[in-house]
Each structure stands twice: as structure tokens, then as C-alpha cells.
Scaffold this active site. Structure first.
Site, PDB file in Angstrom:
ATOM      1  N   ASP A 218     118.940  30.354-101.174  1.00 34.02           N
ATOM      2  CA  ASP A 218     120.372  31.363-101.418  1.00 34.02           C
ATOM      3  C   ASP A 218     120.082  31.656 -99.601  1.00 34.02           C
ATOM      4  O   ASP A 218     119.896  31.468 -99.458  1.00 34.02           O
ATOM      5  CB  ASP A 218     119.358  32.740-102.226  1.00 34.02           C
ATOM      6  CG  ASP A 218     120.154  33.264-102.954  1.00 34.02           C
ATOM      7  OD1 ASP A 218     121.291  33.132-102.761  1.00 34.02           O
ATOM      8  OD2 ASP A 218     119.960  33.963-104.054  1.00 34.02           O
TER       9      ASP A 218
ATOM     10  N   ASP B 156     126.472  35.542-107.770  1.00 29.62           N
ATOM     11  CA  ASP B 156     126.427  36.945-108.079  1.00 29.62           C
ATOM     12  C   ASP B 156     127.373  37.424-109.013  1.00 29.62           C
ATOM     13  O   ASP B 156     128.200  38.754-109.013  1.00 29.62           O
ATOM     14  CB  ASP B 156     125.995  38.358-107.366  1.00 29.62           C
ATOM     15  CG  ASP B 156     124.475  37.494-106.303  1.00 29.62           C
ATOM     16  OD1 ASP B 156     124.283  36.972-107.353  1.00 29.62           O
ATOM     17  OD2 ASP B 156     124.782  38.040-105.387  1.00 29.62           O
TER      18      ASP B 156
END
Length: 903
Positions: free
Chosen positions: A494, A570
Site C-alpha cells: 500500500d 480509498d
């Protein structure tokens, strides 16, 4: 101080993305300069510089300011490469992201013929295509079967800013030597080095691709709008219906019409902007090339794309098709395919930021078992580490990781842990100490280790562009180094855009220094690519190259599909984000990256229960299927809701597991052909132009059409059935529907519109188990959907051990099934070994065969097995919906059989 800044940053993201943190074209000096070009820039070929060879040509082009070198190279399989670079004597080399390619030098093809004329040089390829270099003004035209399909620089916008020695600033050169954004200065010691040119897709009504953007699938006209931006960025709770840059970039476009499809890969890793201009062929320089006896240029659609990059070279690969299958194969030859993933990765993944300790993990795991909900993977986010130091476990909350991993493994489940690229600045942290000692960090503009803020606080960033750093990074995944892990632990990369909370646009300063003397501006979009590639190599090496790795990455570039799955970042728990996840995933699939998904339920916020159910139903038919949520959201494990919601979620997940034999087969076939698993309609139905821009529905392979409910409190769902002379079968009712056309079906909470395409055969697990490993051993039901003529259907199935590389040595099976009308009174179902290199003899058998569209009246049926002695079969036949069901045929998936159906 950094903690306060991060707190404000995160608080802001819970409200909405702060667009002021991110540039628009007008705030980017090079984008603004290129976009302001109105008149042609005046490049022409220096005629006596042309040098023909057996695979293409080299030449020089010039205008009043520059001289550049040009090469045109014909590659295998109807692909052409065009490269434009600075002439000899440049101040410094320009960066090329060649590792994005399968082969840094793709295989070339000999020309059939070449000819230099007064104002043009023509190249004829052995596969019947033609490339024409126009000398003045400079232009490159591409023909397929004597029809022009593509052209480079037809609008004359070629601009190439060469490196220069610094001179005094002038207003005219504003932003050329340095720029400031939000009080952060970007120095350019050699000046701006941007490049750009236009690429025309002649005959294309639509263009698709260039992910990642939260936009519709069809690319829109940008003339009175922001260009699409390709610049990997950490964008919290991103906006939908926006061309803003997001986490990854694949600079690949496809132009489509009914007769041909053409692609263009712009191989450049710098910040890139892309303009799209829909027009017609009579509006520009190509009108004379398009004119023929049947077609007037004004009737020929054309899409002009314009790529603008901050640095690097102009390196364009034109894939000439002509059919959709061809361009996916051609792109795969350049940037690769996703190798067959481990089978568990296609199951359901449960994640959260964060499961707080081992007791929490155990309870969640047991919850899936107790509630009879399939699960293959549990995930741990950043809080599982020892104070955000990656490759570690928290000493209190995860004191015995081996026990946690063993408990999961004993139940056929895996663990994924997060490993980000920012390294905690701590002299006691072994990863930091080693990287610093071995000089593996990115440097700042002054030559010191680049320092930024991220989750651990003060952080350093590994320079993955350095082969030495990648090798070192891969070694950190060895079991004796990443202590507590074993082969059942896989990795999540990530924040690898890279995310730098203290940097410009929440990323790394562009004037930071990388391996080879290149600036960060040159390599930005491949930073994450290099990280996840090194991670994949490390996971593979730790098992002596025996176990297939699974790596999830947020950042990506062309070629990322070779080593990673990706997700859309996100997102937010609202209906709009559910809707836009579909075109986002279709765009990724179009650009060659098939293993893709979106966080089910939305990462930010608390979804209403109906939305959560609908998202599970969508995710069940998308390649990567993971539930994930922010630490400030309410817990979302499926059994925490009312029984109606839990039942609907359980049914959606079980539906996914029922179709796993089909999913696994599709990933195998992708690895062979490059065709995506999640498909846009134009790939399968090029004859049905009205369906091409559909982005609320999709195909899973060639056989399944999916449309999840995407509106709250919907009473019915409307589905468009694409194609001409096709028949579709409602999966649940078996009812046949002709296409093209729309149908409506009632929408209760358990509804997902699912249609089976006539002419296809789909294998499905007969009894769903709770993990992929148990599921793969279950009997198969073959669903046969007869085509419109009533005389044919076919399908395939692929099997191997689901986890190792033994398939490379023949431990696999790839079989085909065919339904055929032999004559009016006989129909047959046969199985065939499609690849004799596969030696796997599986015990998986077929316990049921369902025939949809059986417009005959069966009197008897029997099966021929190895001994060729017919055995009678029991069956049921429903005359109302032409459905035939054969029970217990006694056939094995990997052994030949033939069924005769007499009517």
C-alpha cells in the site's frame, strides 16, 4: 509537528477529498505550455537522414528550434514502435521505463517491402499493414488493409523540450527552470524536459483506457474540460466523475469501430496528461487519406488523443488489431499477462484497518465458520506491526504470529500482511539500518537520504529503481528474515505511489534523486511497479520458486499485471462509488490489468445495509473480491447485521464460490490470450455498436452477463442484452431472451441480474464449501446454453493443484465440452482434451448437466465412457422452458465421454 499535519490531513479526508492538494493542468507549467499550442510546431523529416533497414527506419526530424532522432520499428504481430528522442550530444540521457515491457527489446519483424519517395517513405509489413512516414509536415500514418486507422502528429502538436544549460529566468520561460506549488519548490537544473504529440484514431467512435480515473468507461471530450491526468497519487475518498489522477497509471488507449480496433501504448513513467477530442476525419489533415468511393470523410468518426509528459522520450507502440481479440494479444505480448494466480486469491478476502489483536483475528475467523460463510483470506493492516515498522509484528497484540497463521492454515485459509515502502527512521530498526548502510534510499535534491512523513512518522524511502535495492527488498521476505511468517502469508503493498504526507501533492518531491542520476519526476509512475515486482520475486524465492505468490498493490503501471493484483483504493460507502467502481474496473481490464477489484462496502463511511448487500453482489462477479474498511467505521463482518442482510451477503459469497471453476479457467485463458476476465461488451459484441459504452453491466468471460442493482430501493432492474442474433438465458429462471434488447426483472434484496449467453457452457461447483481448497474437490455441474440456432454450445475447464508451479511441468488439465446437433433426431455432448501436455487425471466428476434452450423432445439419452458401451441416463425435461437436466451422468472432468440424446 508532522503528527498534527497528518491528523488534519486525515480529518479532511473523512469529509471529502481536498482538491486544493492536487494540481490542475493550468497549475502545471509543462501541461499549460503544451495545451496552449494552436499552430503546428513545424517539424519535418530531414530527407537525407533517412536510413532504411530490414525492420524499419531511422531518420532525423527538425523544426526551427530542435533536431530530434526518430526510429520506426515493425514488431511481431501487427505492432509498430515509434521512438523520438533528443539528437546526439544531449546534456543527459532520458529515462525509459523499459522494465514495464516483457522484453526490453520486443521482437522485430522483417519488412515485406520499403520504398522512399519524394514526400513519403512507405513500409509494408509481412502481415499486410502499411506505415507511411510523411516528410513534410512530419506525420506517421498507419494502414490496415489499405484503410488508414491511426496517425501520429496529424495535428502537428509535436513538442519536445530539450535539456538546456541554465540561463536567466524570463516571463516567457515561467515554470521552465523551477515551479512552486503550495509553497513547495521544484527545482529543474536542466530546465523543463517535457514531450507531447497527438495520436489520431481514425474511424473510432469511442476511445477507452488510460486508467486510473473515477470516471465513466467511455473517455469524454476534454476540450472544455480538464485533461485526464496520469500521476500516481494518494487521494483519500476521491471524487467520482472526475479526471483527477488516482493511485495508478497505464498510458494505453483503445479506439474501436465495428471493423477494427487499434491501441496505443505511450511508454512514459513521468506525470502525463491526456486530451481527448472527438471529431470527424474531414476536420484535419487526414481527409484526403480517408476519402474513397464509399465513404466521405465527414461520415468517418475520429478520436484525437494528445499525450503530454513532463519528461522522458516519446515511445509509442501502436497495436493494429484488427479485431478486439488481436489487440489484447498484442498488448499482452508487450507488457505481459497475469500468471495463473493461486486459487485461494479468487476466493473471498476479509480485511479491516485494523483487526486489533490475535484474539480479534481468531474470533473473526470463527465467525465465518459458525455462520457458514466462505472465506479464504484474513488481512492485517498497519497496526499489526511493531510501531509501524514493516516486516515485524506487534510484541503485545500479535505476540505469537506463528500460532495465528497455523490456525488459519489448518482450516485452509491464508493471511495477508501489509508492507509499505516508507521505512521508519529508527536506528534500532534492522530494515532501516540495512538500507541506510547499503545506500538503498532515495536521495533528496542535495544528495542526502530523502526524508518524508508517513505512518511511522519520519520515514525514508527505498529506491526500488535500483536493481540492488530490489534484490535486497526481495530477500527480506525470506522466512528467516520476516520472522513469524511462512508460505501461508502473502503481501499487500500500500501507499506506494509513493505517499509522502509532507510532500507536494502528498507524494515525493520531483527533484529527488534516483539510481542512475534520474530525478523522481522521470520515474514517478513506476515506483510502485518496482516495489510490488520485487515483493513478488521475494515471495516466489522464499519457497524455492515452488509456491505462487499473491501480491496486492495500490500503485501500478503498464506491466503491473505480471506480479500484482490491484484495487481501486480509498473509495466511499455510497451508491455513486459502487456505480463508478464498474467503469474503473473495466478501464483497468481494457489496459491489460485483469486482477482488479474495489473495496466492498466502501473504505470510508458506514454503508446502509442495502448498499452493503448490493456491493457484495457486485464484488462476487469481479475478479478481486475483498471487504475492507477504515478504522473509524463500524465493524462490518457479515453476521453483524439483521438476518435478512446476513443471508443475502452469505448467498452472494457462496455464489462466488459456486462459479470458481469458471473463474479459474478464465484466468488460465487470460494467461494464454491476454483477454481480460471482466470484459466490456465491445470485446464480445463488436457488431453491436450501441452496447460499446455500457458501463453499468459487464461480461465475466464470454458466457456470463452481470448487472448488479445500483440504486437504493429498486423495484426492478433493467438489463441490456447485447449482440445480434444472440439468445440469452436468465440464470435463475432459464427463460430465453433474444438480443439486442432490454429486459426488466424484479429486484428483491437477493437479486443480481445474471444471464447465460447462448452458445456457451459454464462449469459450476455443485455443492459450495467454505474455502477454495475444499471447493475445488467438489463435483461439477455443466450448464449448457444452446445458441439461437439450437445446434451448438461449447466451453472449457482448467484444473491444476491451485498453488504450485507444477502446471509448468504438465501437472494440469485443460478440457473442452461441446454440445452439437448432429441431425434432427440426435444431439451430442462430448469432452475433449484441449492440451495433451496436461497430464492431470482428476477425480472431480460431473454430477449434473443442465441444458438450456433444448428445443427438442428427448426420448432417451445414454453415455459412452472408456469402454464405449452405452449406459442409459436418467433425465428430466421441462417443455415449458425447454430445460433438460441429466442427473448423475457418471462422467469425469478429465476423461473422455460422449452423450447421445435421441429425440
Amino acid at each position: 509537528m508532522w503528527r498534527l499535519a497528518v491528523a488534519f490531513l486525515l480529518f479532511g479526508t473523512l469529509q471529502a477529498v481536498d482538491r486544493q492538494n492536487f494540481k490542475v493542468c493550468d497549475q502545471s507549467g509543462f501541461c499549460k505550455r503544451h495545451r496552449s499550442i494552436v499552430e503546428p510546431t513545424g517539424y519535418e523529416v530531414i530527407k537525407d537522414s533517412i536510413k532504411l533497414n530490414e525492420t524499419g527506419l531511422h531518420a532525423k526530424i527538425k523544426n526551427k528550434d530542435n533536431t530530434l532522432k526518430l526510429s520506426i520499428v515493425v514488431l511481431k504481430d501487427s505492432t509498430v514502435r515509434v521512438l523520438i528522442d533528443e539528437d546526439e550530444g544531449a546534456l543527459r540521457p532520458r529515462y525509459q521505463p523499459l522494465d514495464a515491457l516483457v522484453n526490453r527489446e520486443p521482437e522485430q519483424q522483417k519488412l515485406k517491402k520499403s520504398k522512399e519517395e519524394e514526400n513519403a517513405t512507405k513500409l509494408l509489413t509481412t502481415d499486410g499493414n502499411r506505415v507511411v512516414l510523411i516528410h513534410k509536415p512530419f506525420r506517421i500514418d498507419f494502414y490496415v488493409k489499405d484503410k488508414i486507422v491511426n496517425s501520429i502528429n496529424s495535428k502537428g502538436t509535436l513538442k519536445f523540450e530539450q535539456f538546456k544549460k541554465k540561463v536567466l529566468l524570463t516571463d516567457k520561460e515561467k515554470g521552465f527552470w523551477e515551479e512552486t506549488f503550495k509553497e513547495i519548490k521544484d527545482t529543474k537544473p536542466y530546465g523543463s524536459s517535457s514531450v507531447g504529440v497527438d495520436i489520431a484514431f481514425v474511424g473510432a467512435k469511442f476511445v477507452f483506457g488510460i486508467p486510473e480515473h473515477a470516471e465513466g468507461y467511455q473517455l469524454r471530450d476534454t476540450r472544455t474540460y480538464e485533461p485526464y491526468r496520469l500521476y500516481n497519487l494518494d487521494v483519500f475518498e476521491y471524487e467520482t466523475n472526475s479526471p483527477m489522477a488516482l493511485y495508478g497509471s497505464i498510458p494505453y488507449l483503445v479506439g474501436v469501430n465495428q471493423k477494427r480496433s487499434v491501441g496505443a501504448l505511450w511508454l512514459n513513467a513521468a506525470e502525463t496528461w491526456v486530451e481527448i477530442e472527438p471529431t470527424t476525419a474531414d476536420k484535419g489533415a487526414l481527409a484526403k487519406e480517408v476519402l474513397d468511393a464509399e465513404t466521405k470523410p465527414r461520415n468517418v468518426p475520429q478520436q484525437n488523443a494528445r499525450f503530454i509528459s513532463e519528461s522522458g522520450v516519446i515511445d509509442i507502440f501502436i497495436t493494429l488489431g484488427p479485431q478486439p481479440n488481436d489487440i489484447f494479444r498484442q498488448l499482452a505480448a508487450l507488457t505481459g499477462v497475469t500468471p495463473i494466480p493461486p486459487e485461494f486469491a479468487l476466493g473471498y478476502h476479509q480485511s479491516r484497518w485494523n483487526y486489533k489483536d490475535q484474539k480479534d483475528v481468531k474470533e473473526v475467523h470463527e465467525g465465518f465458520v459458525k455462520n457458514d460463510i466462505p472465506l479464504d483470506v484474513l488481512w492485517l493492516d498497519i497496526e499489526h506491526t511493531d510501531k509501524k515498522a514493516y516486516f515485524t509484528f506487534d510484541k503485545d497484540n500479535f505476540a505469537k504470529p506463528e500460532e495465528m497463521i497455523s490456525d488459519l492454515a489448518e482450516n485452509n485459509r491464508k493471511l495477508v500482511t501489509i508492507v509499505d515502502p516508507h521505512i521508519k527512521k529508527d536506528g534500532k530498526y534492522h530494515i532501516y539500518k540495512e538500507a541506510k548502510k547499503n545506500k538503498l534510499f532515495v536521495k533528496d535534491v542535495n544528495g542526502d537520504n530523502y526524508e518524508g512523513n508517513c505512518w511511522p512518522g519520519d520515514s525514508m524511502y527505498v529506491d526500488y529503481t535500483n536493481p540492488k535495492a530490489r534484490k535486497w527488498w526481495a530477500e527480506q521476505f525470506a522466512f528467516d528474515k520476516y520472522k513469524g511468517t511462512d508460505k501461508n502469508v502473502h503481501i499487500w503493498n500500500d501507499m506506494n505511489e509513493p505517499s509522502v504526507f509532507s510532500g507536494p501533492e502528498i507524494t515525493m518531491h520531483k527533484d529527488a534523486k534516483h539510481h542512475g542520476g534520474f530525478e523522481h519526476r522521470d520515474v514517478h509512475n513506476v515506483y510502485g511497479f518496482y516495489q510490488h515486482s520485487a515483493t513478488f520475486d521475494g515471495l516466489k524465492a522464499r519457497s524455492n520458486n515452488e509456491i505462487r505468490p499473491f501480491v496486492l498493490s495500490r500503485s501500478f503501471f503498464a506491466g503491473s499485471q505480471r506480479t500484482a493484483a490491484v484495487w481501486t483504493g480509498d473509495n466511499k460507502a455510497d451508491w455513486n462509488h459502487l456505480r463508478y467502481s464498474i467503469p474503473m474496473l473495466l478501464s483497468l481490464s481494457t489496459a491489460g490489468l485483469p486482477f482488479v477489484g474495489a473495496d466492498v462496502g466502501g473504505f470510508f463511511g458506514d454503508p446502509e445495509e442495502e448498499l452493503l448487500v448490493r456491493w457484495y453482489q457486485a464484488g462476487a462477479f469481479q475478479p478481486f473480491f475483498r471487504g475492507h474498511s477504515h478504522q473509524d467505521t463500524k465493524r462490518r463482518e457479515p453476521w453483524l447485521f439483521n438476518s435478512t442482510t446476513t443471508d443475502a451477503i452469505r448467498q452472494a459469497i457462496k455464489t462466488r464460490y459456486a462459479f470458481l471453476p469458471y473463474w479459474y479457467t478464465l484466468f488460465y485463458e487470460h494467461a494464454k490470450s491476454g483477454k481480460p476476465v471482466m470484459r466490456p461488451f465491445w470485446l464480445e459484441f463488436i457488431e453491436d455498436e450501441s452496447s460499446w459504452d455500457e458501463d453499468r453491466q459487464w461480461m465475466v468471460g464470454s458466457g456470463l452477463l452481470v448487472k448488479p442493482v445500483q440504486e437504493p430501493s429498486a423495484k426492478e432492474v433493467s438489463i441490456y442484452l447485447p449482440g445480434k442474433r444472440q439468445v440469452w438465458y436468465d440464470w435463475h429462471t432459464h427463460k430465453a431472451r433474444p438480443s439486442p434488447g432490454a429486459v426488466q426483472i424484479p429486484a428483491d434484496l437477493n437479486t443480481i441480474a445474471l444471464f447465460h449467453r447462448g452458445g456457451t457452457i459454464i462449469p459450476k461447483t455443485s455443492e459450495v464449501k467454505l474455502t477454495t481448497k475444499e471447493n475445488r474437490e467438489q463435483p461439477i455441474t455443466l450448464y449448457i446454453a444452446v445458441n439461437q440456432k439450437g445446434d451448438f454450445a461449447n466451453g472449457t475447464i482448467y484444473l491444476d493443484d491451485g498453488e504450485s508451479y507444477s502446471y509448468e511441468n504438465g501437472d494440469f488439465a485443460y478440457w473442452g465440452f461441446t454440445f452439437k446437433k448432429e441431425h434432427d433426431y440426435l444431439h451430442t455432448i462430448t469432452s475433449t482434451n484441449l492440451d495433451k501436455k496436461g497430464k492431470l487425471d482428476s477425480d472431480v466428476y460431473i454430477d449434473k448437466i443442465v441444458i438450456r434452450g433444448a428445443k427438442f423432445y428427448p426420448r432417451n439419452a445414454h453415455i459412452f465412457l472408456d469402454d464405449f458401451i452405452p449406459e442409459d441416463l436418467e433425465f428430466e425435461f421441462n417443455r415449458d422452458n425447454f430445460l433438460m437436466e441429466i442427473e448423475n451422468p457418471g462422467a469425469y472432468v478429465t476423461r473422455e465421454f460422449k452423450i447421445d440424446i435421441h429425440s
